[in-house]
Scaffold this motif. Structure first.
Motif: not given
Ligand code: XIL
Length: 405
Positions: A112, A116, A151, A155, A207-208, A315, A356, A364
Motif C-alpha cells: 500500500e 513508494k 507501486h 509520483w 502514478n497519477e 486500487e 485497496w 485508508w
Molecule cells: C494511500 C494509502 O492508502 C494511505 O495509507 C496513504 O496515507 C496515502 O496513500 N492513490 C494511490 C495510493 O495511488 O497510493 C493512495 O494510497 C490512494 C490514492
C-alpha cells in the motif's frame, strides 16, 4: 455522498452570508439585526443537525451472512485457474490474521505504501534507502507464490509524502535543474528496480500524471522541470534497467468520459507513437464521492485495450455509505463491485482486479477526513471479521467464465 458535498457547501455559504449580514447589521445598529440573528441561528442549527446526520455511524443489515452457500475453491484458486490476478493492497501494520488472507484468497498484492519513493528513504534523504519494510511485504508474498505489483516509481503529487521534499530544494538550488532531476530520477529508478529484480515484475512506472484541478497534466516538479516528456523518460529509464519488467501508467478517474479523459488518451497515444515501452494502464478504481458510470467505464476499458495495452484495476474500493439509500446496502455494494470487476474479467486484456486493502478492518478511508467520521466505510471484499461479502461470491462466479487471452 454527492449530496453531502452539495448540502454542506450550499448551507455553509448561506451561514456565511447570514453571518456577514449579522455582523454588518450589528455594527450599524440596523433594525434588521434581529432578523439576521434569527436566520443565522436557524441556518447554523440546520448545519449542525446535518453534520450529526452524516457523521453518526450507521448499521446496515448483513443479509449476506446467510445468503450465500460456501463454494469449495477460494478466490485465489479460482483466479489462478482462470488466468487472472485478484489482488489486495497490504501494509506492514496488517495484522497477521488479516495477512493470512494472502495467499488463501489473493494471488497478487500491492504494497500500500512500502514501495513508494519517500517511504523507502531514511529521513527523506535522497539516495539513502532502507528496504526493510518493503522487503518484509514483498518476501512474504513471494514465499507464498503470490505476484507483487510495485507501486510506484514516480509520483509527482503531494511533495514530501510521495517523493522526498529534498528534491524540491535540490532542483531549486542547482544551475541545471533538468540534468539534476534526470540524474536523481535515474539513480532512484535503477536502485529500486535492481533491488527488487526478479521479485517485482510489474511496476507502476508513473502514478497519477493527471491534474486533480482540471483536464490537464499535473503540473508537478517533474513536468515543470523536464516537460511533459518526463513520463516517457521514466518509462525509458525503467525499461533500460530491466526490459523484462512490465511498466504501467496508473491513474484515478472519477469519470470515464470528458476532457480530462481525452487528455489522458492523447498522452497514451503520444507514448505509443513515440515507441515508449509502456505495457499497460492501471485504473485505480476508488469510489470516493460517488459510484462510477459503468457503461462509460466499460467503453473506457475497451479504448485502452484497443490501443494494444494491458489494463488492470489497481486500487478498487467503494464506501458502503454510497449505497445507504438501498434496502440492502451490502448487497448493492456487492452488485456494483461485481459488475465493476466483471467488466475487467470479461476483457482478455484486463489481467487483474486489486482491492485497496485486505478487509474492512483496515482501509485508508478510516483515516482520512471526512470519511473517518462518516462510518462505516467498509469498502472491501471481506468484512471486519474477515467474512466474505457479496462481491466475493459474485467475482468468484464470474471468474469461471474468463476467456484466455
Ligand atoms: C494511500 C494509502 O492508502 C494511505 O495509507 C496513504 O496515507 C496515502 O496513500 N492513490 C494511490 C495510493 O495511488 O497510493 C493512495 O494510497 C490512494 C490514492
Amino acid at each position: 455522498m454527492n449530496n453531502y458535498i452539495i448540502y454542506t457547501t450550499v448551507l455553509s455559504l448561506f451561514v456565511l452570508i447570514s453571518l456577514i449580514w449579522l455582523v454588518v447589521a450589528l455594527f450599524r445598529r440596523s433594525p434588521s439585526r434581529k432578523i439576521a440573528g434569527a436566520i443565522f441561528a436557524a441556518e447554523a442549527l440546520v448545519l449542525v443537525c446535518f453534520y450529526f446526520f452524516y457523521f453518526t455511524p450507521r448499521r446496515f443489515p448483513r443479509n449476506y451472512l446467510t445468503a450465500y452457500p460456501p463454494l469449495p475453491a477460494t478466490l485465489a484458486q479460482t483466479a489462478t485457474q482462470n488466468g487472472f490476478y485478484i489482488g489486495a493492497a497490504i501494509n506492514r501494520s496488517a495484522n497477521p490474521t488479516y495477512a493470512e488472507l494472502v495467499p488463501r484468497e489473493f494471488n497478487s498484492i500491492r504494497p500500500e505504501n512500502a514501495t513508494k519513493w519517500r517511504r523507502m528513504l531514511v529521513n527523506g534523504k535522497i539516495g539513502k534507502y532502507d528496504f526493510t519494510e518493503a522487503d518484509a511485504i514483498v518476501d512474504y508474498a513471494i514465499a507464498k507464490g503470490v505476484r507483487v505489483r510495485g507501486h510506484t516509481l514516480v509520483w509527482g503529487k503531494f511533495p514530501g509524502r510521495t517523493y522526498p521534499k529534498e528534491l524540491d530544494q535540490r532542483i531549486a538550488e542547482t544551475g541545471d535543474p533538468a540534468a539534476e532531476l534526470q540524474q536523481i530520477l535515474g539513480d532512484h529508478i535503477t536502485t529500486v528496480m535492481r533491488h527488487f529484480k526478479g521479485r517485482i515484475k510489474v511496476w507502476d512506472a508513473v502514478n497519477e500524471p493527471m491534474s486533480m484541478d482540471g483536464p490537464d497534466l499535473d503540473k508537478n516538479i517533474f513536468l515543470n522541470t523536464l516537460g511533459k516528456d518526463y513520463i516517457a523518460a521514466v518509462f525509458r529509464m525503467a525499461h533500460e534497467v530491466d526490459p523484462s519488467v512490465q511498466l504501467f501508467l496508473n491513474e484515478q478517474f472519477g469519470n470515464y468520459t470528458g476532457e480530462g479523459v481525452e487528455v489522458f488518451f492523447g498522452l497514451l497515444q503520444h507514448l505509443k507513437e513515440s515507441n515508449v515501452p509502456i505495457h499497460g494502464v492501471g485504473i485505480q478504481g476508488h469510489n470516493i464521492f460517488k459510484t462510477h458510470n459503468l457503461d462509460e467505464y466499460r467503453e473506457f476499458l475497451t479504448r485502452i485495450t484497443d490501443l494494444g495495452l494491458l489494463v488492470e484495476i489497481t486500487e478498487f474500493d467503494a464506501r458502503i455509505r454510497l449505497f445507504e439509500d438501498s434496502d440492502d446496502p451490502y448487497q448493492a455494494q456487492g452488485d456494483y463491485t461485481t459488475a465493476y470487476a466483471v467488466a475487467c474479467i470479461e476483457n482478455p486484456s484486463c489481467v487483474g482486479f486489486t482491492v485497496w486493502g485486505l478487509s474492512d478492518a483496515s482501509t485508508w478511508f478510516d483515516s482520512i477526513p471526512p470519511f473517518r467520521w462518516m462510518l462505516p466505510n467498509d469498502p472491501l471484499l471481506f468484512d471486519t471479521e474477515l467474512r466474505p461479502k457479496p462481491a466475493y461470491h459474485g467475482i468468484k462466479i464470474a471468474l469461471k467464465r474468463r476467456q484466455p487471452r
